[in-house]
Design an enzyme around this catalytic site. Sequence first.
Site, PDB file in Angstrom:
ATOM      1  N   ARG A 128      32.504  39.386 -41.561  1.00  0.00           N
ATOM      2  CA  ARG A 128      33.955  39.501 -41.462  1.00  0.00           C
ATOM      3  C   ARG A 128      34.304  40.704 -40.594  1.00  0.00           C
ATOM      4  O   ARG A 128      33.669  41.772 -40.712  1.00  0.00           O
ATOM      5  CB  ARG A 128      34.566  39.705 -42.853  1.00  0.00           C
TER       6      ARG A 128
ATOM      7  N   HIS B  60      35.314  32.879 -34.267  1.00  0.00           N
ATOM      8  CA  HIS B  60      34.957  32.548 -35.657  1.00  0.00           C
ATOM      9  C   HIS B  60      34.432  31.106 -35.759  1.00  0.00           C
ATOM     10  O   HIS B  60      34.969  30.279 -36.510  1.00  0.00           O
ATOM     11  CB  HIS B  60      36.173  32.752 -36.574  1.00  0.00           C
TER      12      HIS B  60
HETATM   13  C1  GLV Z   1      33.391  31.246 -42.711  1.00  0.00           C
HETATM   14  O1  GLV Z   1      33.694  32.295 -42.249  1.00  0.00           O
HETATM   15  C2  GLV Z   1      33.122  30.998 -44.080  1.00  0.00           C
HETATM   16  O2  GLV Z   1      33.368  31.905 -44.903  1.00  0.00           O
HETATM   17  O3  GLV Z   1      32.663  29.909 -44.409  1.00  0.00           O
END
Ligand code: GLV
Length: 312
Positions: free
Chosen positions: A227, A275
């Site tokens: 993150r 992401h």
């Molecule tokens: C992606 O970031 C997840 O948490 O699956």
Amino acid sequence: MVISFYSASDNDSDLLEALHRQLASTSVTHIIEPWSDNTDPASVVYSISWGAPDNFFNGMKNLRAALSLGAGVDHLTSNPGLPADVPIIRLSDAGMGDKIAEYVLYAALQGHRQFDLYRKQQQQQLWQPLADIDAANYRVGIMGLGVIGTIIADRLHHSGYQVSGWKRSTVECAYPLFAGDTELGAFLKDLDLLVAVLPLTDQTHGLIDKRIFAQLPAGARFVNVGRGKQVNESDLLAALDSGQLTAAVLDVCETEPLPDSHPFWTHDAITLTPHVAGPTQIAQSAQQIAESIQLIESGKWPAGLVNRSDGY
Ligand code: GLV
């Protein structure tokens, strides 16, 4: 009973259809429906969500569990409407681990075969071999050796890299394992590549800062598939600009989408992706979620049950 579904993603309808199919094959009598103003919150017994708004849980007083459409559950733990005593279930791998491992393998190859440095030399029309590095001497440290961290470690190990791991507390592990704050320095000091795959919790928020970068050998590289809020982004830029770090591969940022004026966009030592390292795998996730609900209905907890006091 009603299962309320919310996902802010483009493949909502595919996910919902897969969940319909998988839940239909269980003995759980249910209606699954996308969350809307017409949902009677008191009828909702399970929620399946990703990135739901703050009022999503309002009135869901009969909620037995909140299931995450991802491995991460920070979108749930930070939702002010979710009561502290509602169990949270995360996806446990569900096919994401292999995806993220591929992503990290790319970063390891970029580092140890120095593709990014050769790219820069190409731009300067410089025909200049760099020192050859053996994978067996390339030291990759996985920060966050949970389910997905272990899949990454296995993939890198099978590709010949020297792998170690760091975790909050010690566990049985096939790789040299460093545990807790006291062993963090020893973990970092020999790494060529630091891979962060941590859950976002109060403990990991802002954890990766100049103190971490300074303990890596000069010229190390950094990959973040956890993150963005775990990283002090100014400290990361300073470490790249000073040469303490050679490069960073970032799938996550503190603010997503990355703001237009953010320096990461144009930094030539940063490889940035939006992401996407481990997208939710629809079939496997729907199957795991249906199995989890069936298990809870039979009085057991699935492997993805989150420890609410640890936050993951
Ligand atoms: C992606 O970031 C997840 O948490 O699956």
